[in-house]
Design an enzyme around this catalytic site. Structure first.
Site, PDB file in Angstrom:
ATOM      1  N   ASN A  58       0.787  -1.024  -0.083  1.00 34.84           N
ATOM      2  CA  ASN A  58      -0.096  -0.049  -0.078  1.00 34.84           C
ATOM      3  C   ASN A  58       0.760   1.288  -0.062  1.00 34.84           C
ATOM      4  O   ASN A  58       1.299   1.605   1.050  1.00 34.84           O
ATOM      5  CB  ASN A  58      -0.931  -0.123   1.215  1.00 34.84           C
ATOM      6  CG  ASN A  58      -1.810   1.092   1.265  1.00 34.84           C
ATOM      7  OD1 ASN A  58      -1.840   1.840   0.488  1.00 34.84           O
ATOM      8  ND2 ASN A  58      -2.950   0.991   2.196  1.00 34.84           N
TER       9      ASN A  58
ATOM     10  N   ARG B  89      -2.264  -2.200  -3.626  1.00 38.49           N
ATOM     11  CA  ARG B  89      -3.624  -1.408  -3.534  1.00 38.49           C
ATOM     12  C   ARG B  89      -3.573  -0.072  -4.315  1.00 38.49           C
ATOM     13  O   ARG B  89      -2.679   0.615  -4.267  1.00 38.49           O
ATOM     14  CB  ARG B  89      -3.831  -0.921  -2.067  1.00 38.49           C
ATOM     15  CG  ARG B  89      -5.024  -0.165  -1.644  1.00 38.49           C
ATOM     16  CD  ARG B  89      -5.155   0.179  -0.354  1.00 38.49           C
ATOM     17  NE  ARG B  89      -6.291   1.031  -0.366  1.00 38.49           N
ATOM     18  CZ  ARG B  89      -6.812   1.819   0.901  1.00 38.49           C
ATOM     19  NH1 ARG B  89      -5.795   1.773   1.610  1.00 38.49           N
ATOM     20  NH2 ARG B  89      -7.808   2.113   0.724  1.00 38.49           N
TER      21      ARG B  89
ATOM     22  N   HIS C 249     -13.165   2.531  -0.752  1.00 33.39           N
ATOM     23  CA  HIS C 249     -13.233   1.505   0.280  1.00 33.39           C
ATOM     24  C   HIS C 249     -13.731   0.190  -0.170  1.00 33.39           C
ATOM     25  O   HIS C 249     -14.554  -0.513   0.662  1.00 33.39           O
ATOM     26  CB  HIS C 249     -13.884   2.020   1.471  1.00 33.39           C
ATOM     27  CG  HIS C 249     -13.292   3.029   2.541  1.00 33.39           C
ATOM     28  ND1 HIS C 249     -13.991   4.050   3.141  1.00 33.39           N
ATOM     29  CD2 HIS C 249     -12.042   3.226   2.799  1.00 33.39           C
ATOM     30  CE1 HIS C 249     -13.169   4.863   3.901  1.00 33.39           C
ATOM     31  NE2 HIS C 249     -11.992   4.190   3.351  1.00 33.39           N
TER      32      HIS C 249
ATOM     33  N   ASN D  87     -10.780   6.794   9.794  1.00 36.20           N
ATOM     34  CA  ASN D  87     -10.217   7.891   9.747  1.00 36.20           C
ATOM     35  C   ASN D  87     -10.971   8.543   8.459  1.00 36.20           C
ATOM     36  O   ASN D  87     -11.692   9.470   8.633  1.00 36.20           O
ATOM     37  CB  ASN D  87      -8.866   8.043   9.595  1.00 36.20           C
ATOM     38  CG  ASN D  87      -8.346   9.499  10.350  1.00 36.20           C
ATOM     39  OD1 ASN D  87      -9.145  10.380  10.662  1.00 36.20           O
ATOM     40  ND2 ASN D  87      -7.129   9.936   9.981  1.00 36.20           N
ATOM     41  N   GLY D  88     -11.057   7.775   7.541  1.00 34.06           N
ATOM     42  CA  GLY D  88     -12.090   7.990   6.445  1.00 34.06           C
ATOM     43  C   GLY D  88     -13.060   7.116   6.571  1.00 34.06           C
ATOM     44  O   GLY D  88     -12.954   6.031   7.359  1.00 34.06           O
TER      45      GLY D  88
ATOM     46  N   ARG E  59     -12.211  14.963   7.101  1.00 30.94           N
ATOM     47  CA  ARG E  59     -12.923  15.657   5.620  1.00 30.94           C
ATOM     48  C   ARG E  59     -14.432  15.901   6.055  1.00 30.94           C
ATOM     49  O   ARG E  59     -14.817  15.125   7.019  1.00 30.94           O
ATOM     50  CB  ARG E  59     -12.866  14.553   4.766  1.00 30.94           C
ATOM     51  CG  ARG E  59     -11.390  14.045   4.282  1.00 30.94           C
ATOM     52  CD  ARG E  59     -11.387  12.927   3.509  1.00 30.94           C
ATOM     53  NE  ARG E  59     -10.452  12.013   3.773  1.00 30.94           N
ATOM     54  CZ  ARG E  59     -10.566  10.496   3.544  1.00 30.94           C
ATOM     55  NH1 ARG E  59     -11.542  10.085   2.680  1.00 30.94           N
ATOM     56  NH2 ARG E  59      -9.496   9.899   3.845  1.00 30.94           N
TER      57      ARG E  59
ATOM     58  N   GLU F 154     -15.120  -0.906  14.789  1.00 25.53           N
ATOM     59  CA  GLU F 154     -14.713  -2.065  15.362  1.00 25.53           C
ATOM     60  C   GLU F 154     -14.519  -1.712  16.872  1.00 25.53           C
ATOM     61  O   GLU F 154     -14.633  -2.594  17.898  1.00 25.53           O
ATOM     62  CB  GLU F 154     -13.420  -2.613  14.967  1.00 25.53           C
ATOM     63  CG  GLU F 154     -13.670  -3.345  13.219  1.00 25.53           C
ATOM     64  CD  GLU F 154     -12.212  -3.580  12.605  1.00 25.53           C
ATOM     65  OE1 GLU F 154     -11.317  -3.547  13.341  1.00 25.53           O
ATOM     66  OE2 GLU F 154     -12.145  -3.320  11.446  1.00 25.53           O
ATOM     67  N   ASN F 155     -14.212  -0.502  17.338  1.00 21.66           N
ATOM     68  CA  ASN F 155     -13.725  -0.434  18.569  1.00 21.66           C
ATOM     69  C   ASN F 155     -14.703   0.457  19.524  1.00 21.66           C
ATOM     70  O   ASN F 155     -14.488   0.552  20.665  1.00 21.66           O
ATOM     71  CB  ASN F 155     -12.340   0.227  18.692  1.00 21.66           C
ATOM     72  CG  ASN F 155     -11.218  -0.666  18.126  1.00 21.66           C
ATOM     73  OD1 ASN F 155     -10.989  -1.762  18.528  1.00 21.66           O
ATOM     74  ND2 ASN F 155     -10.536  -0.403  16.850  1.00 21.66           N
TER      75      ASN F 155
ATOM     76  N   GLU G  26      -8.137  -5.526   4.719  1.00 22.31           N
ATOM     77  CA  GLU G  26      -8.019  -5.119   3.487  1.00 22.31           C
ATOM     78  C   GLU G  26      -6.750  -5.938   3.006  1.00 22.31           C
ATOM     79  O   GLU G  26      -6.717  -6.130   1.441  1.00 22.31           O
ATOM     80  CB  GLU G  26      -7.831  -3.728   3.337  1.00 22.31           C
ATOM     81  CG  GLU G  26      -9.170  -2.971   3.490  1.00 22.31           C
ATOM     82  CD  GLU G  26      -9.111  -1.415   3.498  1.00 22.31           C
ATOM     83  OE1 GLU G  26      -8.816  -0.934   4.634  1.00 22.31           O
ATOM     84  OE2 GLU G  26      -9.733  -0.806   2.694  1.00 22.31           O
TER      85      GLU G  26
END
Ligand code: ADP
Length: 382
Positions: free
Chosen positions: A10, A71, A160, A191-192, A221, A312-313, A363
């Site tokens: 990536n 990626r 995504h 974050n995105g 953003r 997830e958290n 990913e």
């Protein structure tokens, strides 16, 4: 060709993240990153040198790597499935650079460096937009002058995609249902952040559009804005680059509260910080706006799944996202939601008509598996 381990790359503008993944067990054998590439005092003057670092670090693990998965953020109209990298494919990714100026050029540099240093491996590009390539016309079309849109390739692409595809693919197995019969909403909240509506395994809508700026409020953003704000700021004297910076780095939770990490945001809210409180409520307001839209669009929703760093958290974000939706058949089990757990899990009440789940995204594994499949059955790019 034996299916050995896969190197997943990536490559960003100043970093290369990598993992060596066993695509069968799903295990990440090795993971690391070379960061601050090109910066003074950084570990590598350029991406080629960065890639050399990685190959040295990972030499043992790389001995039986025959496939490298890259990626790539933007596949535009050119690429809608994972594609074996050739010179023509690299040229295609380069041509799409105007659509993703922060990402595609960095992806190309990473691909070039990896091809030069691992010439015997099969390199496969896996595109973040691919899953959404066939969005229904109503979901991919902006109501702009159609000639202008066509001339500039302006449509909703979605991002995504690797994550939405991977996570929604796991849900069917977790619920012991066939993917073809499930209506799903996936919330990728990192974050995105983006949300997708998926009917029978096919996405019918997603919140990111022409760029990864559209849709949900994100770490830095803004998500949806009145487009009139952009020409207004340009006329007020801001340069296009400055506006781009504002929208990519200085907006969202960061712009409203000064922080973009939810752990810090919650601390600020608890300490009575009004701007943080507003940021959190604006974030949820937008998220629920999309949730409502997708509930109506799908008509019946079998599964709502949270993934990525926040999804997830952060039990509080999940609880607030689906709070008070009983009448829509969505009922969380508070204890299950609050349980500190890792791994895929159901967090809805046993009698909730819509299952609510947490499914960690991966990913790198998804890219590794798609790369192996594509290397074994290469398809011509169309
Ligand atoms: P990206 O891949 O988009 O950079 P991630 O999916 O890794 O982002 O998500 C990063 C975000 O996840 C952080 O900015 C933070 O807001 C959130 N996050 C990570 N861990 C936690 C946690 N334990 N509790 C709440 N939020 C978390």
């Amino acid at each position: 060709m034996t299916v050995g381990q896969v190197l997943v790359i990536n490559s960003g503008s100043s970093s290369i993240k990598y993992q060596v993944v066993d695509p069968v067990s799903g295990e990440a054998v090795l993971a690391g990153a070379v960061e601050r590439i090109g910066e003074t005092g950084g570990p590598a003057p350029d991406h080629r040198a960065g890639m050399r670092e990685i190959l040295a670090e990972a030499a043992d693990a790389l001995r039986d790597v025959g496939v490298v998965g890259h990626r790539v953020v933007h596949g535009g109209e050119l690429f809608h499935r994972p594609t074996v990298v050739t010179d023509d494919v690299v040229a295609g990714i380069e041509r799409l650079a105007p659509l993703a100026p922060l990402h595609n050029p960095a992806n190309v540099i990473g691909i070039d460096a990896a091809r030069a240093l691992l010439p015997d491996a099969v390199h496969v590009a896996v595109f973040d937009t691919a899953f959404f390539h066939d969005l229904p016309d109503v979901a991919r079309t902006y109501a702009l002058d159609a000639k202008v849109a066509a001339a500039h390739g302006i449509r909703r692409y979605g991002f995504h995609g690797t994550s939405h595809q991977y996570v929604s693919g796991l849900v069917a197995g977790l619920l012991d249902r066939r993917a073809a019969e499930l209506n799903q909403i996936v919330l990728h909240l990192g974050n995105g952040a983006s949300m997708s509506a998926i009917r029978g395994g096919k996405p019918v809508d997603t919140s990111m559009g022409f760029t990864p700026l559209e849709g949900l409020v994100m770490g830095t953003r803004p998500g949806d804005l009145d487009p009139g704000i952009v020409p207004y700021l340009l006329r007020a004297g801001m340069s296009a680059d400055r506006v781009d910076m504002l929208l990519n780095r200085q907006s969202g939770l960061m712009g409203l509260s000064g922080v973009n990490d939810f752990r810090e945001l919650h601390r600020l809210v608890e300490s009575g910080h009004p701007a943080a409180d507003l940021a959190y409520r604006v974030y949820l307001h937008r998220l629920r706006h999309y949730l409502g839209g997708y509930l109506v669009e799908l008509g019946r929703v079998d599964a709502i799944t949270f993934t990525a760093g926040v999804g997830e958290n952060d039990a509080r974000v999940r609880a607030d996202a689906v709070h008070d939706l009983d009448r829509f058949g969505i009922r969380l089990d508070d204890a299950r939601n609050a349980a500190k757990a890792r791994g895929p899990r159901l967090i809805s009440a046993p009698d909730s008509p819509t299952a609510v789940l947490v499914v960690p995204t991966n990913e790198e594994l998804a890219i590794a598996r798609q790369a192996v499949e594509t290397a074994a059955n290469p398809q011509p790019p169309e």
